[in-house]
Motif scaffolding. Structure first.
Motif, short mmCIF file in Angstrom:
data_model
loop_
_atom_site.label_atom_id
_atom_site.label_comp_id
_atom_site.label_asym_id
_atom_site.label_seq_id
_atom_site.Cartn_x
_atom_site.Cartn_y
_atom_site.Cartn_z
N SER A 260 0.84 -1.20 0.00
CA SER A 260 0.00 0.00 0.00
C SER A 260 0.87 1.24 0.00
N SER A 261 0.42 2.26 -0.68
CA SER A 261 1.16 3.50 -0.76
C SER A 261 1.10 4.22 0.58
N THR B 125 1.15 26.80 17.11
CA THR B 125 2.49 27.17 17.57
C THR B 125 3.02 26.18 18.60
N TYR B 126 2.13 25.57 19.37
CA TYR B 126 2.53 24.73 20.49
C TYR B 126 2.33 23.23 20.25
N VAL B 127 1.89 22.87 19.07
CA VAL B 127 1.65 21.46 18.75
C VAL B 127 2.36 21.10 17.46
N TYR B 128 2.71 19.83 17.32
CA TYR B 128 3.40 19.33 16.14
C TYR B 128 2.77 18.02 15.71
N ARG B 129 2.80 17.77 14.43
CA ARG B 129 2.29 16.52 13.90
C ARG B 129 3.45 15.53 13.80
N ASP B 130 3.21 14.29 14.20
CA ASP B 130 4.21 13.25 14.00
C ASP B 130 4.47 13.11 12.49
N VAL B 131 5.68 12.69 12.14
CA VAL B 131 6.08 12.61 10.74
C VAL B 131 6.23 11.15 10.33
N ARG B 132 5.74 10.84 9.17
CA ARG B 132 5.88 9.49 8.61
C ARG B 132 6.77 9.60 7.39
N MET B 133 7.79 8.76 7.30
CA MET B 133 8.67 8.75 6.15
C MET B 133 8.25 7.66 5.20
N CYS B 134 8.01 8.01 3.96
CA CYS B 134 7.56 7.05 2.96
C CYS B 134 8.72 6.70 2.04
#
Length: 104
Positions: free
Chosen positions: A28-29, A93-102
């Motif tokens: 899956s992509s 400003t005070y929150v971040y999104r988790d990052v997924r590496m594809c």
């Protein structure tokens, strides 16, 4: 005189490996996966009634709290806190999104 050290003799054999079968199911992509949650990276962030720091405070999220955003307006995220049910806006400003590496 030093003692002789006996080492085992290794014979070189040729290994014939059968080709491995590749799965016919396509992977899956990464782009088709749902977005990762946001996380509070400050000590706390206030949930507000409008996308403004001057609007009424409705609740607080503390460091490491994870949540998803329903929509964005500028640098503000509209959320529903699943633990309390409070709906409102938090500053991006005070929150971040988790990052997924594809690696597609």
């Amino acid at each position: 005189m030093l003692g002789a050290l006996a080492l085992p003799v290794l014979s070189a054999t040729t290994a014939s490996a059968a080709p491995t079968a590749v799965s016919a199911t396509p992977a899956s992509s990464c782009s088709s996966l749902p977005p990762l949650p946001y996380e509070v990276h400050a000590k706390a962030v206030t949930i507000r009634s409008k996308a403004s720091s001057k609007s009424t405070a409705l609740g607080v999220l503390y460091k490491s709290h994870k949540f998803s955003a329903a929509k964005k307006s500028g640098n503000w995220l509209y959320i529903t806190d699943k633990t309390t049910g409070v709906k409102g806006w938090v500053s991006g400003t005070y929150v971040y999104r988790d990052v997924r590496m594809c690696l597609d």
